[in-house]
Motif scaffolding. Sequence first.
Motif, mmCIF file in Angstrom:
data_model
loop_
_atom_site.group_PDB
_atom_site.id
_atom_site.type_symbol
_atom_site.label_atom_id
_atom_site.label_comp_id
_atom_site.label_asym_id
_atom_site.label_seq_id
_atom_site.Cartn_x
_atom_site.Cartn_y
_atom_site.Cartn_z
ATOM 1 N N ARG A 92 -5.983 29.849 -8.432
ATOM 2 C CA ARG A 92 -7.407 30.537 -7.515
ATOM 3 C C ARG A 92 -7.330 31.421 -6.561
ATOM 4 O O ARG A 92 -8.808 32.330 -7.080
ATOM 5 N N GLU A 93 -5.779 31.846 -5.944
ATOM 6 C CA GLU A 93 -6.492 33.352 -5.114
ATOM 7 C C GLU A 93 -6.053 34.031 -5.792
ATOM 8 O O GLU A 93 -6.654 35.433 -5.568
ATOM 9 N N ALA A 94 -5.012 34.232 -6.323
ATOM 10 C CA ALA A 94 -5.173 35.196 -7.470
ATOM 11 C C ALA A 94 -6.736 36.262 -8.558
ATOM 12 O O ALA A 94 -6.450 37.413 -8.492
ATOM 13 N N LEU A 95 -7.591 34.892 -9.020
ATOM 14 C CA LEU A 95 -8.547 35.490 -9.921
ATOM 15 C C LEU A 95 -9.733 35.933 -8.621
ATOM 16 O O LEU A 95 -10.579 37.033 -8.855
ATOM 17 N N ARG A 141 -10.168 36.848 -18.409
ATOM 18 C CA ARG A 141 -9.869 35.490 -19.196
ATOM 19 C C ARG A 141 -8.117 34.772 -18.846
ATOM 20 O O ARG A 141 -8.627 33.695 -18.837
ATOM 21 N N GLN A 142 -7.175 35.860 -18.212
ATOM 22 C CA GLN A 142 -6.107 34.978 -18.465
ATOM 23 C C GLN A 142 -6.045 34.314 -17.170
ATOM 24 O O GLN A 142 -5.468 33.387 -16.897
ATOM 25 N N GLY A 143 -7.022 34.818 -16.027
ATOM 26 C CA GLY A 143 -6.793 34.084 -14.533
ATOM 27 C C GLY A 143 -7.759 32.958 -14.590
ATOM 28 O O GLY A 143 -7.249 32.110 -13.584
ATOM 29 N N LEU A 144 -9.080 32.922 -15.831
ATOM 30 C CA LEU A 144 -10.041 32.246 -15.595
ATOM 31 C C LEU A 144 -8.745 31.021 -15.931
ATOM 32 O O LEU A 144 -9.726 29.541 -16.128
ATOM 33 N N GLU A 145 -8.463 31.294 -16.965
ATOM 34 C CA GLU A 145 -7.152 30.523 -17.498
ATOM 35 C C GLU A 145 -6.069 29.360 -16.798
ATOM 36 O O GLU A 145 -6.441 28.187 -17.124
ATOM 37 N N ARG A 146 -5.741 30.198 -15.976
ATOM 38 C CA ARG A 146 -4.361 29.561 -15.098
ATOM 39 C C ARG A 146 -5.283 28.909 -14.252
ATOM 40 O O ARG A 146 -5.415 28.436 -13.740
ATOM 41 N N ALA A 147 -7.030 29.529 -13.586
ATOM 42 C CA ALA A 147 -6.827 28.729 -13.053
ATOM 43 C C ALA A 147 -8.007 27.779 -13.767
ATOM 44 O O ALA A 147 -8.610 26.593 -12.721
ATOM 45 N N ASP A 148 -7.375 27.402 -14.545
ATOM 46 C CA ASP A 148 -8.328 25.942 -15.345
ATOM 47 C C ASP A 148 -9.984 25.500 -15.058
ATOM 48 O O ASP A 148 -10.470 25.040 -15.337
ATOM 49 N N VAL A 149 -11.076 27.049 -15.089
ATOM 50 C CA VAL A 149 -12.259 27.049 -15.229
ATOM 51 C C VAL A 149 -12.999 26.825 -15.989
ATOM 52 O O VAL A 149 -12.205 26.602 -17.644
ATOM 53 N N GLY A 150 -13.815 25.763 -15.821
ATOM 54 C CA GLY A 150 -14.438 26.001 -16.985
ATOM 55 C C GLY A 150 -14.250 23.562 -17.735
ATOM 56 O O GLY A 150 -15.039 22.691 -17.499
ATOM 57 N N ARG A 151 -13.104 23.464 -17.157
ATOM 58 C CA ARG A 151 -12.135 22.367 -16.954
ATOM 59 C C ARG A 151 -13.220 21.560 -18.807
ATOM 60 O O ARG A 151 -13.606 19.972 -18.419
ATOM 61 N N LEU A 190 -20.686 33.450 -6.561
ATOM 62 C CA LEU A 190 -20.602 33.025 -7.859
ATOM 63 C C LEU A 190 -19.538 33.331 -9.087
ATOM 64 O O LEU A 190 -19.184 31.595 -9.338
ATOM 65 N N LEU A 191 -18.288 33.741 -8.593
ATOM 66 C CA LEU A 191 -17.053 32.966 -9.485
ATOM 67 C C LEU A 191 -16.887 31.956 -8.477
ATOM 68 O O LEU A 191 -16.173 30.695 -8.981
ATOM 69 N N GLU A 192 -16.982 32.120 -6.964
ATOM 70 C CA GLU A 192 -16.605 30.520 -6.355
ATOM 71 C C GLU A 192 -17.052 29.463 -7.151
ATOM 72 O O GLU A 192 -16.863 28.591 -7.632
ATOM 73 N N ARG A 193 -17.877 29.259 -7.467
ATOM 74 C CA ARG A 193 -19.363 28.635 -8.289
ATOM 75 C C ARG A 193 -18.988 27.459 -9.529
ATOM 76 O O ARG A 193 -18.868 26.440 -9.846
ATOM 77 N N ALA A 194 -18.451 28.700 -10.390
ATOM 78 C CA ALA A 194 -17.495 28.628 -11.778
ATOM 79 C C ALA A 194 -16.427 27.740 -11.521
ATOM 80 O O ALA A 194 -16.242 27.268 -11.975
ATOM 81 N N LEU A 195 -15.593 28.654 -10.743
ATOM 82 C CA LEU A 195 -13.644 27.996 -9.771
ATOM 83 C C LEU A 195 -14.234 26.372 -9.359
ATOM 84 O O LEU A 195 -13.205 25.397 -9.921
ATOM 85 N N GLY A 196 -15.508 26.350 -9.103
ATOM 86 C CA GLY A 196 -15.501 24.773 -8.715
ATOM 87 C C GLY A 196 -14.853 24.199 -7.068
ATOM 88 O O GLY A 196 -14.104 25.761 -6.722
ATOM 89 N N PRO A 197 -15.045 23.590 -6.722
ATOM 90 C CA PRO A 197 -14.426 22.564 -5.614
ATOM 91 C C PRO A 197 -12.851 22.978 -5.939
ATOM 92 O O PRO A 197 -12.183 22.763 -6.962
ATOM 93 N N ALA A 198 -11.855 23.839 -5.140
ATOM 94 C CA ALA A 198 -10.292 23.468 -4.745
ATOM 95 C C ALA A 198 -9.732 22.014 -5.025
ATOM 96 O O ALA A 198 -10.255 21.153 -4.360
ATOM 97 N N ARG A 199 -8.861 22.164 -5.877
ATOM 98 C CA ARG A 199 -8.375 21.458 -6.292
ATOM 99 C C ARG A 199 -6.570 20.677 -4.560
ATOM 100 O O ARG A 199 -6.856 21.911 -4.297
ATOM 101 N N GLN A 200 -6.896 19.904 -4.967
ATOM 102 C CA GLN A 200 -6.310 19.173 -3.457
ATOM 103 C C GLN A 200 -4.633 18.485 -4.447
ATOM 104 O O GLN A 200 -4.363 18.995 -5.245
ATOM 105 N N PRO A 201 -3.513 19.717 -3.428
ATOM 106 C CA PRO A 201 -2.184 19.360 -3.681
ATOM 107 C C PRO A 201 -2.076 18.330 -3.569
ATOM 108 O O PRO A 201 -2.311 16.976 -3.260
#
Length: 201
Positions: A92-95, A141-151, A190-201
Amino acid sequence: MGKTTSATVRTNRERTETTRLALLDAARALFVGKGYVDTSTPEIAVAAGITRGALYHHFEDKRDLFRQVLQRESQAVAADVEAAAPEQLSPREALLEGSKAYLNAMTAPGRTRLLLIDGPAVLGMEEIMALDDTTSAASLRQGLERADVGRDEASLDALTPLLSAAFDRAALAIDAGADAEETRTAMLWLLERALGPARQP
Protein backbone atom coordinates in the motif's frame (compact mmCIF):
# COMPACT_ATOMS: atom_id res chain seq x y z
CA MET A 1 46.52 -2.19 -40.93
CA GLY A 2 46.17 -1.07 -37.36
CA LYS A 3 45.24 -3.63 -34.79
CA THR A 4 41.79 -3.29 -33.25
CA THR A 5 41.97 -3.47 -29.49
CA SER A 6 39.29 -3.68 -26.83
CA ALA A 7 40.18 -0.09 -25.88
CA THR A 8 39.57 1.03 -29.48
CA VAL A 9 36.23 -0.76 -29.59
CA ARG A 10 35.28 0.79 -26.26
CA THR A 11 36.31 4.26 -27.47
CA ASN A 12 34.25 3.86 -30.65
CA ARG A 13 31.27 2.64 -28.66
CA GLU A 14 31.59 5.56 -26.25
CA ARG A 15 31.86 8.02 -29.15
CA THR A 16 28.77 6.51 -30.75
CA GLU A 17 26.81 6.75 -27.51
CA THR A 18 27.98 10.32 -26.93
CA THR A 19 26.75 11.31 -30.39
CA ARG A 20 23.45 9.55 -29.87
CA LEU A 21 22.88 11.26 -26.51
CA ALA A 22 23.76 14.65 -28.01
CA LEU A 23 21.12 14.09 -30.69
CA LEU A 24 18.51 13.03 -28.14
CA ASP A 25 19.26 16.06 -25.95
CA ALA A 26 19.16 18.49 -28.87
CA ALA A 27 16.00 16.94 -30.26
CA ARG A 28 14.27 17.04 -26.88
CA ALA A 29 15.03 20.74 -26.41
CA LEU A 30 13.75 21.59 -29.89
CA PHE A 31 10.66 19.38 -29.67
CA VAL A 32 9.74 21.04 -26.37
CA GLY A 33 10.58 24.56 -27.54
CA LYS A 34 9.12 24.47 -31.05
CA GLY A 35 6.99 21.35 -31.23
CA TYR A 36 7.49 18.28 -33.39
CA VAL A 37 6.04 19.70 -36.59
CA ASP A 38 8.13 22.88 -36.56
CA THR A 39 11.40 21.10 -35.76
CA SER A 40 13.56 19.94 -38.68
CA THR A 41 16.32 17.35 -38.72
CA PRO A 42 18.90 19.91 -39.98
CA GLU A 43 18.10 22.05 -36.92
CA ILE A 44 18.60 19.07 -34.65
CA ALA A 45 21.91 18.19 -36.28
CA VAL A 46 23.19 21.76 -35.92
CA ALA A 47 22.07 21.94 -32.28
CA ALA A 48 23.82 18.63 -31.57
CA GLY A 49 26.97 19.75 -33.38
CA ILE A 50 27.00 16.91 -35.88
CA THR A 51 26.20 16.36 -39.54
CA ARG A 52 22.75 15.49 -40.80
CA GLY A 53 24.23 12.30 -42.22
CA ALA A 54 25.34 11.27 -38.74
CA LEU A 55 21.81 11.84 -37.48
CA TYR A 56 20.45 9.41 -40.06
CA HIS A 57 23.16 6.92 -39.12
CA HIS A 58 21.69 6.75 -35.61
CA PHE A 59 17.99 7.28 -36.32
CA GLU A 60 15.81 6.23 -39.22
CA ASP A 61 14.04 9.59 -39.47
CA LYS A 62 12.63 12.41 -37.33
CA ARG A 63 9.76 10.23 -36.15
CA ASP A 64 12.16 7.53 -35.00
CA LEU A 65 14.21 10.13 -33.14
CA PHE A 66 11.06 11.49 -31.51
CA ARG A 67 10.03 7.97 -30.51
CA GLN A 68 13.36 7.39 -28.81
CA VAL A 69 13.17 10.74 -27.01
CA LEU A 70 9.82 9.59 -25.62
CA GLN A 71 11.21 6.20 -24.65
CA ARG A 72 13.95 7.89 -22.65
CA GLU A 73 11.42 10.17 -20.94
CA SER A 74 9.16 7.23 -20.08
CA GLN A 75 12.06 5.24 -18.70
CA ALA A 76 13.13 8.21 -16.54
CA VAL A 77 9.62 8.46 -15.08
CA ALA A 78 9.49 4.70 -14.41
CA ALA A 79 12.91 4.84 -12.72
CA ASP A 80 11.72 7.62 -10.39
CA VAL A 81 8.62 5.60 -9.52
CA GLU A 82 10.67 2.47 -8.82
CA ALA A 83 13.15 4.40 -6.66
CA ALA A 84 10.31 5.83 -4.56
CA ALA A 85 8.80 2.42 -3.84
CA PRO A 86 11.53 0.15 -2.40
CA GLU A 87 10.64 -3.41 -1.47
CA GLN A 88 10.78 -2.76 2.27
CA LEU A 89 7.63 -0.64 2.03
CA SER A 90 4.26 -2.30 2.40
CA PRO A 91 2.44 -2.77 -0.93
CA ARG A 92 0.00 0.00 0.00
CA GLU A 93 2.77 2.45 0.99
CA ALA A 94 4.77 1.57 -2.12
CA LEU A 95 1.80 2.29 -4.38
CA LEU A 96 1.12 5.64 -2.71
CA GLU A 97 4.78 6.71 -2.75
CA GLY A 98 5.17 5.59 -6.35
CA SER A 99 2.09 7.61 -7.28
CA LYS A 100 3.55 10.74 -5.72
CA ALA A 101 6.80 10.09 -7.55
CA TYR A 102 4.97 9.80 -10.88
CA LEU A 103 3.29 13.19 -10.48
CA ASN A 104 6.59 14.77 -9.38
CA ALA A 105 8.47 13.19 -12.29
CA MET A 106 5.95 14.56 -14.77
CA THR A 107 6.74 18.12 -13.68
CA ALA A 108 10.13 17.96 -15.47
CA PRO A 109 9.98 20.83 -18.00
CA GLY A 110 8.47 19.69 -21.29
CA ARG A 111 7.79 16.12 -20.19
CA THR A 112 4.01 16.39 -20.07
CA ARG A 113 3.92 17.96 -23.51
CA LEU A 114 6.16 15.24 -24.95
CA LEU A 115 4.46 12.22 -23.41
CA LEU A 116 0.83 13.28 -23.12
CA ILE A 117 0.22 15.83 -25.89
CA ASP A 118 2.66 15.57 -28.79
CA GLY A 119 3.37 11.87 -28.30
CA PRO A 120 -0.17 10.65 -29.04
CA ALA A 121 -0.52 13.19 -31.87
CA VAL A 122 2.68 12.10 -33.62
CA LEU A 123 2.89 8.37 -32.87
CA GLY A 124 -0.78 7.55 -32.28
CA MET A 125 -2.48 6.37 -29.11
CA GLU A 126 -1.82 2.69 -29.81
CA GLU A 127 1.96 3.16 -29.85
CA ILE A 128 1.91 5.50 -26.85
CA MET A 129 -0.18 3.04 -24.84
CA ALA A 130 2.20 0.23 -25.79
CA LEU A 131 5.12 2.36 -24.56
CA ASP A 132 3.25 3.16 -21.35
CA ASP A 133 2.49 -0.54 -20.83
CA THR A 134 6.23 -1.24 -20.60
CA THR A 135 7.04 1.64 -18.23
CA SER A 136 4.68 3.65 -15.98
CA ALA A 137 1.55 1.56 -16.51
CA ALA A 138 3.56 -1.60 -15.86
CA SER A 139 4.73 -0.16 -12.52
CA LEU A 140 1.17 0.88 -11.66
CA ARG A 141 -0.27 -2.55 -12.46
CA GLN A 142 2.43 -4.26 -10.42
CA GLY A 143 1.68 -1.94 -7.49
CA LEU A 144 -2.07 -2.55 -7.75
CA GLU A 145 -1.47 -6.29 -7.90
CA ARG A 146 0.78 -6.30 -4.84
CA ALA A 147 -1.68 -4.12 -2.91
CA ASP A 148 -4.50 -6.52 -3.84
CA VAL A 149 -6.59 -3.70 -5.28
CA GLY A 150 -10.04 -4.75 -6.46
CA ARG A 151 -10.13 -7.87 -4.32
CA ASP A 152 -12.05 -9.80 -6.97
CA GLU A 153 -14.47 -6.88 -7.43
CA ALA A 154 -12.78 -5.22 -10.42
CA SER A 155 -10.53 -6.48 -13.20
CA LEU A 156 -6.99 -5.11 -13.04
CA ASP A 157 -6.94 -5.22 -16.85
CA ALA A 158 -9.72 -2.62 -16.81
CA LEU A 159 -8.72 -0.75 -13.66
CA THR A 160 -5.06 -0.13 -14.54
CA PRO A 161 -5.64 1.96 -17.71
CA LEU A 162 -8.42 3.90 -15.99
CA LEU A 163 -6.22 4.86 -13.05
CA SER A 164 -3.31 5.51 -15.41
CA ALA A 165 -5.50 7.91 -17.39
CA ALA A 166 -6.47 9.68 -14.16
CA PHE A 167 -2.80 10.15 -13.27
CA ASP A 168 -2.11 11.52 -16.75
CA ARG A 169 -5.04 13.92 -16.42
CA ALA A 170 -3.66 15.10 -13.08
CA ALA A 171 -0.24 15.66 -14.65
CA LEU A 172 -1.83 17.66 -17.47
CA ALA A 173 -3.77 19.77 -14.98
CA ILE A 174 -0.62 20.56 -12.98
CA ASP A 175 1.24 21.41 -16.18
CA ALA A 176 -1.59 23.75 -17.20
CA GLY A 177 -1.32 25.68 -13.95
CA ALA A 178 -3.69 23.94 -11.55
CA ASP A 179 -2.71 23.97 -7.89
CA ALA A 180 -0.16 21.14 -7.74
CA GLU A 181 -0.70 20.28 -4.07
CA GLU A 182 -4.49 20.19 -4.41
CA THR A 183 -4.27 18.04 -7.53
CA ARG A 184 -1.84 15.59 -5.92
CA THR A 185 -4.02 15.37 -2.81
CA ALA A 186 -7.13 14.70 -4.91
CA MET A 187 -5.33 12.03 -6.95
CA LEU A 188 -4.07 10.27 -3.85
CA TRP A 189 -7.57 10.47 -2.33
CA LEU A 190 -8.90 8.74 -5.45
CA LEU A 191 -6.24 6.05 -5.19
CA GLU A 192 -6.98 5.54 -1.49
CA ARG A 193 -10.63 4.92 -2.38
CA ALA A 194 -9.53 2.30 -4.90
CA LEU A 195 -7.28 0.71 -2.30
CA GLY A 196 -10.09 0.50 0.25
CA PRO A 197 -9.55 0.27 4.01
CA ALA A 198 -6.08 -0.76 5.10
CA ARG A 199 -5.96 -4.37 6.18
CA GLN A 200 -5.11 -5.02 9.79
CA PRO A 201 -1.91 -7.02 10.35
